[in-house]
Scaffold this active site. Structure first.
Site, PDB file in Angstrom:
ATOM      1  CB  SER A 186     -91.750 -50.110 -61.169  1.00 24.60           C
ATOM      2  OG  SER A 186     -90.649 -50.126 -60.582  1.00 24.60           O
ATOM      3  CB  THR A 251     -95.343 -53.405 -60.137  1.00 30.69           C
ATOM      4  OG1 THR A 251     -93.903 -52.899 -60.226  1.00 30.69           O
ATOM      5  CG2 THR A 251     -95.357 -54.963 -60.685  1.00 30.69           C
ATOM      6  CD  GLU A 414     -94.867 -54.868 -57.161  1.00 33.33           C
ATOM      7  OE1 GLU A 414     -93.712 -54.071 -57.354  1.00 33.33           O
ATOM      8  OE2 GLU A 414     -95.965 -54.721 -56.424  1.00 33.33           O
ATOM      9  CG  HIS A 423     -86.174 -46.702 -54.764  1.00 34.16           C
ATOM     10  ND1 HIS A 423     -85.601 -45.923 -55.473  1.00 34.16           N
ATOM     11  CD2 HIS A 423     -87.154 -47.205 -55.205  1.00 34.16           C
ATOM     12  CE1 HIS A 423     -86.297 -46.445 -56.821  1.00 34.16           C
ATOM     13  NE2 HIS A 423     -87.131 -47.008 -56.428  1.00 34.16           N
TER      14      HIS A 423
END
EC number: 3.1.3.1
Length: 596
Positions: A186, A251, A414, A423
């Protein structure tokens, strides 16, 4: 028989005059007494192309008249065809002039024919918004690959539906590989999105000259990658970001930090050597460096990186996957003191009540830290006054603050928990977070419409990378996306529609049969259910597929095909006329002398 000429007559050229020929001879003789001989000779010399009498015969023949009439009709038909063609194509944007033959079909066919006409009508009536963008809102679904979007769509609005951004008029694909890896992380992809430069795996804000973990190389300013956020600040625009992860996570960190390792969120994640070389962690760069200090809105989690020795609770646990500051810092306090010294209106909020009660029109700078680590998943977050806000609530408050300027704004939003759920192999959590992102996009568009900013704002929805989520088998239409797809034809064991390529505890074996574990022994629709996977590892790893990008509003047509992920930053800076696309001739001259 008397010869009429000294030239021998070939028997092959002798023919009997027809009644028509005799009539023509008699008529011609009335006009020219000496013509008879010529006509007779001409009758014997049919191949003489220079004979004017034969030409006269041709023009008066029935075949010639038919040819003329046919040619006239053909030319007329061609002219009518051209007129109709250009008349219908002159304004294809008006669906009323685009005709089609009505057909009577069974309803199983008619449904799709009608849908095709509806989509065609939208396509031909498209209008390009070519005005310069005053504002840009960039939504990033972390880990939101194409399969994730499809599965979330089925979960939320069924197969026939569309998520809000899927209705945007313009879209493309982004290639997500980074400078040194086929499958990225990321930090590197966010740097490409925001800075327009592809960089090395797990590095951010520094170019490919900086290897992972190399503090010395990262300190060289020539290696620093500037971002759309910095360019917007230089142009006097307001800037901000909202995230459901830590504000120091990969991010958002790519917007303001320049570090060779994403793990350097606070001092505890840095090696002693790097600290001795005066490399600065991400949290300090956010609060102490000019780019971070100039951000008008900062909202998300990450208190354990900003403040030392914080303690967790059941409703706000510490993130054990990440570090925790121990050096005595209180960067939230430092941020507040800095704003007081500058004499600017500001606010710090840390729960729902404080966020709801804040009048965004009264502040120019807002810092909202709502969790020690990442925010809680939307399905489980505390919605009370003391709890954590939703992505939609944070986004709307950010727009309220950023809208207080005539210079326009840049906001990055985000949805980071999509990636976190993937994950851990929890597909249901990931899809739920996609639907929360969809709600935030809906709320944003309603806000822009209510404030008359819709046409002057470029709204973008994309992802930084994908995950290895797959949609399997041949489940019936209308089936739950979280359900079963069928049974394996080799072992007979059921399998779920959703599985992963790699996952945390995903490869599951029945100890008795040594076959794959039967998923029906578990509640496969539970929030904590871990999807089965082909390969077991410590966590679900990223996927390397392209991701979609959707755009609406000012200059949305800039996204139109398969792009490098780094293209996004250049398209945004062009739409806003910032960075290398600034309008000011003086600024352009300075940019040539000191490139940014």
């Amino acid at each position: 028989m008397e010869k009429r000429s000294g030239t021998p007559i070939s028997s092959q050229k002798v023919r009997k005059l027809s009644d028509v020929d005799m009539t023509e001879v008699q008529l011609n003789n009335l006009e020219d007494p000496g013509a008879k001989e010529t006509v007779e000779i001409g009758s014997f010399q049919g191949n003489d192309q220079s004979n004017p009498v034969q030409q006269t015969k041709w023009f008066r023949s029935r075949l010639f008249l038919i040819s003329v009439v046919f040619s006239a009709l053909l030319i007329t038909a061609m002219c009518i065809g051209f007129v109709v063609h250009y008349g219908m194509s002159g304004d294809v944007g008006d669906m009323e002039t685009v005709s089609y033959w009505p057909v009577d079909l069974p309803k199983e066919q008619q449904e799709w024919y009608d849908q095709g006409i509806d989509e065609l009508q939208k396509a031909v009536s498209r209008q390009f918004n070519r005005r310069r963008a005053k504002n840009v809102i960039l939504f990033v679904g972390d880990g939101m690959g194409p399969n994730t979007v499809t599965a979330a769509r089925i979960l939320g609005v069924k197969e026939e539906g569309l998520l809000r951004w899927e209705k945007f008029p313009d879209m493309g694909l982004l290639k997500t590989y980074c400078a040194d890896k086929q499958v990225p992380d990321s930090f590197s992809t966010a740097t490409a999105l925001f800075g327009g430069v592809k960089v090395n795996y797990e590095t951010g804000g520094v170019d490919a000259n900086v290897p992972l973990g190399n503090c010395t190389a990262s300190l060289k300013e020539d290696h620093h990658v500037q971002t759309i956020l910095k360019w917007a600040q230089v142009d006097g625009m307001r800037t901000g970001f909202v995230t459901t992860t830590r504000v120091t996570h990969a991010t958002p960190a790519a917007l303001y930090a320049h570090v060779p390792d994403r793990r350097w969120e606070c001092e505890s994640g840095m090696p002693a050597e790097a600290q001795g070389q005066e490399c600065m962690d991400i949290a300090r760069q956010l609060i102490e460096q000019p780019t971070g200090q100039s951000i008008n809105v900062i909202m998300g989690g990450g208190r354990q990186m900003l403040v030392s020795d914080v303690t967790g609770s059941a409703g706000d646990p510490l993130d054990t996957w990440a570090g925790q500051s121990k050096d005595g810092r209180d960067l939230i306090r430092d941020w507040r003191l800095k704003k007081e010294d500058e004499g600017v209106s500001h606010a710090v909020v840390q729960n729902n009540r404080e966020l709801w009660n804040l009048n965004g029109q009264d502040v120019d700078f807002l810092l909202g830290i709502f969790a020690n680590g990442h925010l809680m998943y939307d399905y489980e977050r505390d919605r009370s006054d003391a709890g954590m806000p939703s992505l939609s609530n944070m986004t709307l408050k950010a727009l309220d603050v950023l809208g207080n300027s005539d210079k326009g704004f840049l906001l990055v939003v985000e949805a980071g928990l999509i990636d976190q759920a993937h994950h851990r192999g929890n597909a249901r959590k990931a899809l739920s977070e996609v639907l929360e992102l969809n709600a935030a996009v809906e709320s944003t568009l309603s806000f822009l419409k209510s404030t008359d900013r819709l046409d002057e704002t470029l709204v973008i929805v994309t992802a930084d990378h994908s995950h290895s989520l797959t949609i399997n088998g041949h489940p019936d239409r209308g089936s739950s996306i979280l359900g079963l797809a069928g049974n394996s034809k080799t072992e007979g064991t059921p399998y779920t529609t959703l599985t992963y390529g790699t996952s945390y505890q995903g490869f599951q074996v029945d100890p008795q049969t040594q076959n794959r574990r039967d998923p029906t022994a578990d509640d496969i629709t539970a929030w904590e259910y871990t999807q089965q996977a082909a390969i077991n590892t410590d966590e679900n790893l990223h996927g390397g597929s392209d991701v979609t990008i959707h755009a609406d509003g000012a200059m949305s047509y800039l996204f139109h095909g398969v792009h490098e992920q780094s293209y996004v930053a250049h398209a945004i800076s062009y739409a806003l006329r910032i960075g290398r696309f600034r309008d000011s001739s003086i600024a352009e001259t300075l940019a040539e002398l000191t490139p940014i």
